[in-house]
Design a protein around this motif. Structure first.
Motif, PDB file in Angstrom:
ATOM      1  N   MET A 152     -52.102  12.461 -40.428  1.00 39.93           N
ATOM      2  CA  MET A 152     -52.765  13.110 -41.130  1.00 39.93           C
ATOM      3  C   MET A 152     -52.993  14.852 -40.906  1.00 39.93           C
ATOM      4  O   MET A 152     -52.490  15.995 -42.201  1.00 39.93           O
ATOM      5  CB  MET A 152     -53.849  12.228 -42.117  1.00 39.93           C
ATOM      6  N   ARG A 153     -53.267  15.101 -40.165  1.00 41.64           N
ATOM      7  CA  ARG A 153     -53.040  16.451 -40.007  1.00 41.64           C
ATOM      8  C   ARG A 153     -52.130  17.024 -39.177  1.00 41.64           C
ATOM      9  O   ARG A 153     -52.246  18.380 -39.549  1.00 41.64           O
ATOM     10  CB  ARG A 153     -54.380  16.746 -38.242  1.00 41.64           C
ATOM     11  N   PHE A 154     -50.955  16.645 -39.112  1.00 40.25           N
ATOM     12  CA  PHE A 154     -50.151  17.006 -38.655  1.00 40.25           C
ATOM     13  C   PHE A 154     -49.091  17.186 -40.164  1.00 40.25           C
ATOM     14  O   PHE A 154     -48.426  18.266 -40.161  1.00 40.25           O
ATOM     15  CB  PHE A 154     -48.975  15.785 -37.505  1.00 40.25           C
ATOM     16  N   CYS A 155     -49.556  16.450 -40.683  1.00 42.24           N
ATOM     17  CA  CYS A 155     -48.645  16.969 -42.313  1.00 42.24           C
ATOM     18  C   CYS A 155     -49.324  17.375 -43.547  1.00 42.24           C
ATOM     19  O   CYS A 155     -48.836  18.485 -43.684  1.00 42.24           O
ATOM     20  CB  CYS A 155     -48.484  14.831 -43.289  1.00 42.24           C
ATOM     21  N   GLN A 156     -51.000  17.799 -42.722  1.00 43.25           N
ATOM     22  CA  GLN A 156     -50.822  19.016 -43.447  1.00 43.25           C
ATOM     23  C   GLN A 156     -50.843  19.952 -42.774  1.00 43.25           C
ATOM     24  O   GLN A 156     -50.382  21.227 -43.501  1.00 43.25           O
ATOM     25  CB  GLN A 156     -52.916  18.419 -43.558  1.00 43.25           C
ATOM     26  N   SER A 157     -50.735  19.973 -41.825  1.00 44.08           N
ATOM     27  CA  SER A 157     -50.140  21.438 -41.089  1.00 44.08           C
ATOM     28  C   SER A 157     -48.862  21.307 -41.364  1.00 44.08           C
ATOM     29  O   SER A 157     -48.272  22.893 -41.778  1.00 44.08           O
ATOM     30  CB  SER A 157     -50.201  20.773 -39.245  1.00 44.08           C
ATOM     31  N   PHE A 158     -48.150  20.720 -41.681  1.00 43.35           N
ATOM     32  CA  PHE A 158     -46.231  20.317 -41.998  1.00 43.35           C
ATOM     33  C   PHE A 158     -46.145  21.545 -44.126  1.00 43.35           C
ATOM     34  O   PHE A 158     -45.543  22.306 -43.757  1.00 43.35           O
ATOM     35  CB  PHE A 158     -45.122  19.270 -42.067  1.00 43.35           C
ATOM     36  N   MET A 159     -47.464  20.571 -44.510  1.00 50.04           N
ATOM     37  CA  MET A 159     -47.343  21.248 -45.205  1.00 50.04           C
ATOM     38  C   MET A 159     -47.661  22.199 -45.508  1.00 50.04           C
ATOM     39  O   MET A 159     -47.308  23.402 -46.516  1.00 50.04           O
ATOM     40  CB  MET A 159     -47.452  20.391 -46.583  1.00 50.04           C
ATOM     41  N   ASN A 160     -48.813  23.332 -44.933  1.00 52.48           N
ATOM     42  CA  ASN A 160     -49.685  24.926 -44.809  1.00 52.48           C
ATOM     43  C   ASN A 160     -48.088  25.619 -44.465  1.00 52.48           C
ATOM     44  O   ASN A 160     -48.138  26.769 -45.266  1.00 52.48           O
ATOM     45  CB  ASN A 160     -49.526  24.287 -43.576  1.00 52.48           C
ATOM     46  N   GLU A 161     -46.896  25.117 -44.014  1.00 47.80           N
ATOM     47  CA  GLU A 161     -46.166  26.387 -43.715  1.00 47.80           C
ATOM     48  C   GLU A 161     -44.795  26.270 -44.694  1.00 47.80           C
ATOM     49  O   GLU A 161     -44.353  26.234 -44.912  1.00 47.80           O
ATOM     50  CB  GLU A 161     -45.572  25.975 -42.116  1.00 47.80           C
ATOM     51  N   ILE A 162     -44.437  24.623 -45.495  1.00 47.06           N
ATOM     52  CA  ILE A 162     -43.812  24.947 -46.138  1.00 47.06           C
ATOM     53  C   ILE A 162     -43.808  25.217 -47.925  1.00 47.06           C
ATOM     54  O   ILE A 162     -43.162  24.333 -48.332  1.00 47.06           O
ATOM     55  CB  ILE A 162     -42.885  23.565 -46.144  1.00 47.06           C
ATOM     56  N   TYR A 163     -44.927  24.603 -47.817  1.00 46.25           N
ATOM     57  CA  TYR A 163     -45.758  24.456 -49.570  1.00 46.25           C
ATOM     58  C   TYR A 163     -44.803  25.287 -50.522  1.00 46.25           C
ATOM     59  O   TYR A 163     -44.503  25.095 -50.793  1.00 46.25           O
ATOM     60  CB  TYR A 163     -47.087  24.498 -49.536  1.00 46.25           C
ATOM     61  N   ARG A 164     -44.847  26.235 -49.893  1.00 46.65           N
ATOM     62  CA  ARG A 164     -44.265  27.626 -50.947  1.00 46.65           C
ATOM     63  C   ARG A 164     -42.387  27.744 -51.480  1.00 46.65           C
ATOM     64  O   ARG A 164     -41.874  27.735 -52.294  1.00 46.65           O
ATOM     65  CB  ARG A 164     -44.561  29.453 -50.576  1.00 46.65           C
ATOM     66  N   TYR A 165     -42.358  27.311 -50.842  1.00 48.69           N
ATOM     67  CA  TYR A 165     -40.743  26.583 -50.272  1.00 48.69           C
ATOM     68  C   TYR A 165     -40.560  25.295 -51.738  1.00 48.69           C
ATOM     69  O   TYR A 165     -39.184  25.184 -52.369  1.00 48.69           O
ATOM     70  CB  TYR A 165     -39.448  26.646 -49.562  1.00 48.69           C
ATOM     71  N   LEU A 166     -41.664  24.433 -52.111  1.00 48.62           N
ATOM     72  CA  LEU A 166     -41.252  23.150 -52.510  1.00 48.62           C
ATOM     73  C   LEU A 166     -41.805  23.460 -53.938  1.00 48.62           C
ATOM     74  O   LEU A 166     -42.520  24.840 -54.414  1.00 48.62           O
ATOM     75  CB  LEU A 166     -42.030  22.101 -51.753  1.00 48.62           C
ATOM     76  N   GLY A 167     -41.384  22.937 -55.022  1.00 42.99           N
ATOM     77  CA  GLY A 167     -42.082  22.630 -56.399  1.00 42.99           C
ATOM     78  C   GLY A 167     -40.620  21.973 -57.516  1.00 42.99           C
ATOM     79  O   GLY A 167     -39.642  22.441 -57.620  1.00 42.99           O
ATOM     80  N   PRO A 168     -41.620  21.782 -58.267  1.00 48.76           N
ATOM     81  CA  PRO A 168     -40.519  20.785 -59.387  1.00 48.76           C
ATOM     82  C   PRO A 168     -38.615  21.511 -59.993  1.00 48.76           C
ATOM     83  O   PRO A 168     -38.096  21.090 -60.381  1.00 48.76           O
ATOM     84  CB  PRO A 168     -41.605  20.667 -60.735  1.00 48.76           C
TER      85      PRO A 168
END
Length: 393
Positions: A152-168
């Motif tokens: 869970m901690r790894f996935c949250q850290s991973f998403m912190n870095e990549i979320y701005r490039y994701l979306g529908p």
């Protein structure tokens, strides 16, 4: 694998097609997986390119990803120690629409693999009824042996870095090796917190990237449907045929299920340490037992303690077992030249690619010379993409 093969095969291509591979080699000489996928695609399109030289420029543009993101992923284990993994996301092409492609967590994950998977996914998505681009990514983080909290901690850290490039309207990640519904749930939960709203679907059919909406059986079932269609064209059927399957993840398990439904006899599964063979063939009860073993992170060798007619072979692959049809569903380049020879000698007549690029080029040559039919993953494995259609019905 070295670059000798690519140089040799370029000589067999037309000068125009060979120049495409040569340019890719010059630009990314150390990205062997990506170069291999480029060489295979160009070789398959050689006649088309020879007749339409303007495709050379199109291929040059296609082979350079639109965006490559490499980032560090710091995470803390249960003892409070900090680790740093490397994350990747390659948004390969969005000419048809927003990207869609898997996230892979595996210690051997690197940029070359992310590019190769993104390239393959771009072409695979283009075959689907949807206007979707292709992407791929992941991390060299190994989820095996990690606690739920560490993941869970790894996935949250991973998403912190990549979320701005994701979306529908940008990029819709999906499950891949080492990433299941648990990991996707952690990733999506963090994305929702960071984005401030739920963005799990876009106009048209509801496409969720949280891992709960799409039919997870689609890819595995689709492989078996594809094999059945090949056999039907030969006035044959799967019933009674011995089938060798590699891997023991979602795709492999669903392949086993559908093979049993068609009356076939699946006899093998494998993991990173070896393979398991059951001479009586797997049935639904045995598949449930296999899933329990995997869920408890136990070895497949534990299966043979319950079923006497089975045996686990350490540091080996299932391709020497007598079979009629093979379903490689583990990872890229899992079948080398000697494996291909074993498959031919074992009586295999059809190979259905479940994983992306499961055969090295030399293995493909061996299989083709022996008249073994190869169903390419780009078509046979498109069930996971085409299942999106079912969501709109």
């Amino acid at each position: 694998m070295n670059l000798t093969f690519f140089t040799t095969n370029e000589a067999l291509m037309s000068k125009t097609a060979g120049s495409i591979v040569e340019a890719a080699l010059k630009r990314d000489p150390h990205e062997l997986e990506f170069i291999q996928s480029v060489q295979e695609a160009v070789h398959a399109l050689e006649r088309v390119i020879a007749k339409n030289s303007h495709y050379v420029n199109i291929m040059d543009r296609l082979l350079e990803p639109e965006r490559m993101i490499v980032f560090r992923v710091p995470w803390v284990d249960d003892r409070g120690e900090t680790h740093v993994s490397r994350g990747f996301r390659v948004q390969f092409n969005q000419a048809l629409g927003p990207c869609r492609g898997g996230i892979r967590f595996h210690p051997l994950m690197n940029l070359s693999i992310a590019k190769f998977l993104g390239f393959e996914q771009t072409l695979k998505n283009a075959l689907s009824p949807y206007k979707l681009g292709g992407a791929a990514g992941g991390s060299d983080f190994d989820p095996k042996g990690k606690s739920d909290n560490e993941i869970m901690r790894f996935c949250q850290s991973f998403m912190n870095e990549i979320y701005r490039y994701l979306g529908p309207d940008k990029d819709l990640p999906s499950e891949e090796m080492g990433v299941g519904t648990r990991e996707m749930g952690y990733l999506f939960g963090q994305y929702r917190r960071l984005a401030g709203h739920f963005q799990g679907s876009f106009t048209g059919p509801r496409i969720f990237w949280s891992g709960s909406s799409l039919r997870t059986e689609a890819t595995g079932y689709g492989l078996v449907f594809f094999a059945q269609l090949i056999l039907a064209d030969m006035n044959k059927e799967l019933k009674g045929l011995r089938c060798a399957v590699s891997g023991s993840g979602k795709i492999a398990m669903h392949v086993l299920e559908k093979l049993i439904a068609y009356g076939a006899v699946p006899i093998t599964v494998s993991d990173s340490k070896g393979y398991l063979v059951d001479e009586d063939g797997f049935d639904y009860m045995k598949i449930t037992f296999l899933r329990d073993i995997k869920a408890q992170q136990r070895s497949l060798r534990d299966y043979s303690k319950t079923y006497a007619r089975s045996k686990y072979y350490d540091e080996a692959k299932p391709w020497s077992e007598r079979c009629d049809v093979a379903f490689p569903c583990a990872s890229q380049n899992e079948i080398d030249q000697s494996d291909a020879i074993n498959l031919v000698n074992s009586g295999c007549r059809i190979l259905v690619e479940g994983s992306n690029m499961p055969c090295i080029p030399e293995a493909v040559d061996v299989l083709r010379k022996a008249n073994v039919l190869i169903a390419p993953a780009m078509a046979a494995g498109a069930g996971g993409v085409c299942s999106l259609l079912l969501q709109g019905i």
